[in-house]
Write a protein that holds these residues in place. Structure first.
Motif, PDB file in Angstrom:
ATOM      1  N   ASN A 270       0.803  -1.222   0.000  1.00  0.00           N
ATOM      2  CA  ASN A 270       0.000   0.000   0.000  1.00  0.00           C
ATOM      3  C   ASN A 270       0.831   1.264   0.000  1.00  0.00           C
ATOM      4  O   ASN A 270       1.908   1.319   0.573  1.00  0.00           O
ATOM      5  CB  ASN A 270      -0.915   0.017   1.231  1.00  0.00           C
TER       6      ASN A 270
ATOM      7  N   GLN B  98       1.565   4.794   1.399  1.00  0.00           N
ATOM      8  CA  GLN B  98       1.349   5.566   2.621  1.00  0.00           C
ATOM      9  C   GLN B  98       1.129   7.039   2.260  1.00  0.00           C
ATOM     10  O   GLN B  98       0.152   7.629   2.641  1.00  0.00           O
ATOM     11  CB  GLN B  98       2.538   5.424   3.569  1.00  0.00           C
TER      12      GLN B  98
ATOM     13  N   TYR C  63       6.177   7.150  -0.126  1.00  0.00           N
ATOM     14  CA  TYR C  63       6.415   6.129   0.892  1.00  0.00           C
ATOM     15  C   TYR C  63       5.371   5.034   0.761  1.00  0.00           C
ATOM     16  O   TYR C  63       4.171   5.297   0.811  1.00  0.00           O
ATOM     17  CB  TYR C  63       6.413   6.754   2.284  1.00  0.00           C
TER      18      TYR C  63
ATOM     19  N   ASP D 171       4.502   0.618   1.611  1.00  0.00           N
ATOM     20  CA  ASP D 171       4.842  -0.588   2.360  1.00  0.00           C
ATOM     21  C   ASP D 171       5.532  -1.549   1.398  1.00  0.00           C
ATOM     22  O   ASP D 171       5.088  -1.738   0.268  1.00  0.00           O
ATOM     23  CB  ASP D 171       3.584  -1.249   2.928  1.00  0.00           C
ATOM     24  N   THR D 172       6.623  -2.148   1.851  1.00  0.00           N
ATOM     25  CA  THR D 172       7.348  -3.136   1.048  1.00  0.00           C
ATOM     26  C   THR D 172       7.764  -4.288   1.956  1.00  0.00           C
ATOM     27  O   THR D 172       7.527  -4.241   3.166  1.00  0.00           O
ATOM     28  CB  THR D 172       8.630  -2.542   0.407  1.00  0.00           C
ATOM     29  N   GLN D 173       8.426  -5.258   1.380  1.00  0.00           N
ATOM     30  CA  GLN D 173       8.928  -6.371   2.188  1.00  0.00           C
ATOM     31  C   GLN D 173      10.019  -5.919   3.147  1.00  0.00           C
ATOM     32  O   GLN D 173      10.364  -6.638   4.078  1.00  0.00           O
ATOM     33  CB  GLN D 173       9.449  -7.478   1.270  1.00  0.00           C
TER      34      GLN D 173
ATOM     35  N   GLY E 220       9.690  -3.121   4.950  1.00  0.00           N
ATOM     36  CA  GLY E 220       9.022  -2.145   5.802  1.00  0.00           C
ATOM     37  C   GLY E 220       8.628  -0.945   4.948  1.00  0.00           C
ATOM     38  O   GLY E 220       8.587  -1.034   3.720  1.00  0.00           O
ATOM     39  N   THR E 221       8.362   0.169   5.572  1.00  0.00           N
ATOM     40  CA  THR E 221       8.007   1.368   4.811  1.00  0.00           C
ATOM     41  C   THR E 221       9.257   1.937   4.161  1.00  0.00           C
ATOM     42  O   THR E 221      10.253   2.175   4.825  1.00  0.00           O
ATOM     43  CB  THR E 221       7.346   2.424   5.726  1.00  0.00           C
TER      44      THR E 221
END
Length: 133
Positions: free
Chosen positions: A70, A72, A84, A86-88, A90-91
């Motif tokens: 998603n 941010q 920014y 969400d990724t594997q 973290g943000t």
């Protein structure tokens, strides 16, 4: 009175045309990355991105696939994600063409970043340039 009537008609026609043109232009946006004065400079209209100092980069990797979740804060269109997300990892601050599946991942003191360029070959060239500075 007739002049005012024509003016209103022109505005009613012109404003939607300008809005559609702007939306089409924004949806065709591609990541633009420049390296200048030991900094990575990214640019996309209507979105502010941080300038990344190359000497602050640590833990740099070239990756083939990354899970991106998603948004941010930022910009998400067909050819450009910036902001920014969400990724594997973290943000992360990302600046990518989501249709290119080669990525440069790196960390700075303050951020985790994920970028790519207009093609996988250009992304690999950019990685080598950053790594060797």
């Amino acid at each position: 009175m007739k002049k005012r009537y024509y003016f209103i008609i022109i505005l009613v026609i012109l404003i939607p045309i300008l809005i559609v043109t702007s939306l089409i232009k924004d949806s065709n946006q591609k990541p633009a990355i420049k390296i200048k004065d030991n900094e990575i400079i990214t640019s996309v209209s209507n979105c502010s991105e941080p300038t990344i100092k190359i000497d602050k980069i640590r833990n740099i990797k070239l990756l083939d696939n990354v899970e991106i979740g998603n948004k941010q804060v930022g910009y998400k269109e067909d050819k450009c994600y910036a902001g920014y997300f969400d990724t594997q990892f973290g943000t992360c601050f990302i600046y990518i063409n989501p249709n290119i599946h080669s990525y440069i991942y790196f960390e700075t003191k303050d951020d985790k970043c994920l970028i790519n360029y207009e093609s996988e070959e250009k992304t690999k060239e950019l990685y080598e340039t950053i790594k060797n500075i």
